[in-house]
Design an enzyme around this catalytic site. Structure first.
Site, mmCIF file in Angstrom:
data_model
loop_
_atom_site.group_PDB
_atom_site.id
_atom_site.type_symbol
_atom_site.label_atom_id
_atom_site.label_comp_id
_atom_site.label_asym_id
_atom_site.label_seq_id
_atom_site.Cartn_x
_atom_site.Cartn_y
_atom_site.Cartn_z
ATOM 1 N N THR A 73 2.803 0.892 0.196
ATOM 2 C CA THR A 73 3.076 -0.113 -0.793
ATOM 3 C C THR A 73 4.543 -0.485 -0.927
ATOM 4 O O THR A 73 4.940 -1.536 -0.784
ATOM 5 C CB THR A 73 2.399 0.221 -2.099
ATOM 6 N N ASN A 152 -9.187 -2.639 4.971
ATOM 7 C CA ASN A 152 -9.526 -1.457 4.173
ATOM 8 C C ASN A 152 -11.165 -1.499 3.724
ATOM 9 O O ASN A 152 -11.653 -0.545 3.761
ATOM 10 C CB ASN A 152 -8.412 -1.231 3.404
ATOM 11 N N GLN A 180 -4.559 0.804 8.223
ATOM 12 C CA GLN A 180 -5.781 1.356 8.509
ATOM 13 C C GLN A 180 -6.132 1.212 10.037
ATOM 14 O O GLN A 180 -6.900 1.213 10.562
ATOM 15 C CB GLN A 180 -7.002 0.348 7.813
ATOM 16 N N SER A 200 0.995 4.464 6.528
ATOM 17 C CA SER A 200 1.060 5.226 5.303
ATOM 18 C C SER A 200 0.444 6.820 5.999
ATOM 19 O O SER A 200 -0.395 6.521 6.691
ATOM 20 C CB SER A 200 -0.100 4.725 4.250
ATOM 21 N N GLY A 201 0.956 7.679 5.245
ATOM 22 C CA GLY A 201 0.761 9.086 5.774
ATOM 23 C C GLY A 201 -0.874 9.654 5.086
ATOM 24 O O GLY A 201 -1.291 10.063 6.145
ATOM 25 N N HIS A 202 -0.989 9.144 4.136
ATOM 26 C CA HIS A 202 -2.310 9.826 3.522
ATOM 27 C C HIS A 202 -3.691 9.212 4.167
ATOM 28 O O HIS A 202 -4.720 9.650 3.695
ATOM 29 C CB HIS A 202 -2.389 9.641 1.992
ATOM 30 N N THR A 238 17.194 10.403 -1.453
ATOM 31 C CA THR A 238 17.036 11.537 -0.528
ATOM 32 C C THR A 238 15.593 11.809 0.025
ATOM 33 O O THR A 238 14.722 11.583 -0.817
ATOM 34 C CB THR A 238 17.444 12.757 -1.491
ATOM 35 N N CYS A 322 -10.044 -0.612 -8.587
ATOM 36 C CA CYS A 322 -8.703 -0.819 -8.853
ATOM 37 C C CYS A 322 -8.020 0.587 -9.504
ATOM 38 O O CYS A 322 -8.902 1.560 -9.451
ATOM 39 C CB CYS A 322 -8.623 -1.891 -9.934
HETATM 40 N N1 PLP Z 1 -2.699 -1.553 2.883
HETATM 41 C C1 PLP Z 1 -3.770 -1.215 3.263
HETATM 42 C C2 PLP Z 1 -4.721 -1.858 4.180
HETATM 43 C C3 PLP Z 1 -4.353 -0.064 2.452
HETATM 44 O O1 PLP Z 1 -5.726 0.407 3.040
HETATM 45 C C4 PLP Z 1 -3.879 0.677 1.511
HETATM 46 C C5 PLP Z 1 -3.962 1.874 0.942
HETATM 47 O O2 PLP Z 1 -5.368 1.761 0.217
HETATM 48 C C6 PLP Z 1 -2.264 0.146 1.437
HETATM 49 C C7 PLP Z 1 -1.751 -0.981 2.078
HETATM 50 C C8 PLP Z 1 -1.550 1.019 0.562
HETATM 51 O O3 PLP Z 1 -0.953 2.304 1.135
HETATM 52 P P1 PLP Z 1 -0.187 3.233 0.024
HETATM 53 O O4 PLP Z 1 -1.520 4.078 -0.776
HETATM 54 O O5 PLP Z 1 0.185 4.194 0.978
HETATM 55 O O6 PLP Z 1 0.630 2.511 -0.690
#
Ligand code: PLP
Length: 381
Positions: A73, A152, A180, A200-202, A238, A322
């Site tokens: 994000t 997603n 994704q 994104s890492g997670h 940092t 949401c």
């Molecule tokens: N973009 C997409 C397509 C996503 O699926 C997500 C997370 O669900 C994000 C952006 C946002 O990622 P983050 O949770 O790392 O901010």
């Protein structure tokens, strides 16, 4: 959790990989600030630069093109808010299937938004993209174009080569949300047209709280958080060496096998259609990534179904939860023209690195129970 649970929500967040956990814990043992020149600082700096190489490798980027952020994000916001300013954009064009982070960042620019629609199968409408580019030229406006690679909610893979071919040769800026897609498709960032990409890492088995913006050299001017010069001045604050090391370790451990994922998804969809012949699979006729399916059984509301499945230990998603945890209406399905009452039945099942075919069986068994309760006229929950 005390009872057996089956996790089927990898598109929301993939479980922590053992390799990422080990790297995270090792990183947390270190002391100091990676900007310090002494031995403690240098040890942290080493972790960061190794993590940068690992993430770069998975994304087909050069290490210097990787700017670590706190989330995708944040990376998206940097690309859009920072990018609009750096490239003097006169409008932001983005598809109706983007993650909320894109629309919110576009709003924050204060610039006009030009929306690009989706077709009934969730693909970005390339004629509308071409029209938006023509309009920008007619009005002599520099455009920031934001598209996603893999949706997603539906798993639809966007025609990125054609998008690159349309936008790449123009003077306009192209940002791709590859959250994704990372680890599932070869991103080849360095060799392809996009000016910037977010990851994104997670989503690949690192902890939440670490993401990256990939930037080409000419986009190094794109800034959001000035701060103290970290990340070559491109993102102040940092760095968390431990999180970056975990992201890198997860990237190294990622060996996504689309055929295996597709086989599980196909088995699940076939099982669903057997149990409920009226099942609708969203994006069914588009090219989809293998690890996710988004479907609806007409008449079976997703809020009730999710609750009932949760009680059975099955964690799935409506694809549009949401931040408050409530089930909201999906803007992606709405953009595909799915009627609201059907969209309110949408459920998303997504697999990942530790999913197995027994998860499919467990889901189908739970779903069968849910449907038989519904048939008996009782409450699904
Ligand atoms: N973009 C997409 C397509 C996503 O699926 C997500 C997370 O669900 C994000 C952006 C946002 O990622 P983050 O949770 O790392 O901010």
């Amino acid at each position: 959790m005390t009872r057996e649970t089956v996790y089927l929500d990898h598109n929301a967040a993939s479980p922590l990989r053992p390799e990422a956990r080990a790297a995270l814990l090792a990183g947390l043992e270190l002391t100091g600030n990676p900007s310090s020149v002494h031995a403690h600082g240098r040890a942290l700096r080493n972790l960061i630069e190794t993590g940068r190489q690992q993430v770069a490798r998975l994304a087909g980027a050069e290490p210097k093109q990787v700017v670590f952020t706190g989330s995708a994000t944040e990376a998206i916001t940097q690309a859009i808010v920072g990018g609009a300013k750096a490239f003097a954009a006169g409008a932001v064009a983005f598809s109706a299937g983007e993650h909320a982070a894109v629309g919110k960042a576009a709003e924050a620019t204060g610039l006009p938004h030009w929306t690009i629609g989706l077709d009934a199968d969730g693909r970005i409408d390339l004629d509308q993209l071409a029209a938006v580019l023509r309009r920008a030229d007619d009005e002599n406006v520099a455009l920031l174009v934001a598209v996603h690679w893999v949706n997603n909610e539906t798993g639809v893979v966007q025609p990125i080569e054609r998008i690159n071919a349309l936008v790449g040769p123009t003077r306009h800026t192209l940002f791709v949300d590859a959250v994704q897609a990372l680890g599932k498709l070869p991103l080849e960032f360095a060799a392809s047209a996009p000016d910037m990409m977010a990851v994104s890492g997670h989503k690949i088995g690192a902890p939440a709280g670490i993401g990256a913006l990939l930037v080409k050299a000419h986009a190094d001017v794109v800034r959001l958080i000035p701060g103290g010069g970290q990340e070559q001045g491109r993102r102040g604050g940092t760095e968390s060496a431990a999180l970056i090391a975990a992201f890198g370790a997860a990237a190294d451990a990622t060996h996504y096998d689309n055929a295996t994922m597709s086989a599980m998804t196909a088995a699940l969809e076939a099982g669903l259609k057997h149990l409920a012949p009226g099942t609708v699979v969203f994006g069914e006729h588009a090219s989809r990534i293998g690890n996710v399916t988004n479907f609806a059984v007409p008449g079976l509301g997703n809020a009730t179904a999710m609750m009932a499945l949760d009680l059975m230990g099955l964690s799935v998603s409506s694809g549009s939860a949401c931040s408050s945890g409530k089930v909201g209406a999906s803007h992606v399905l709405a953009a595909m023209g799915v009627p609201r009452d059907l969209a309110n039945c949408a459920l998303r099942v997504s697999f990942g690195w530790n999913s197995t075919p027994t998860d499919v069986d467990a889901f189908l068994a739970g779903f069968e129970t849910l449907l038989s309760r519904q048939k008996r006229g009782g409450k699904a929950a």
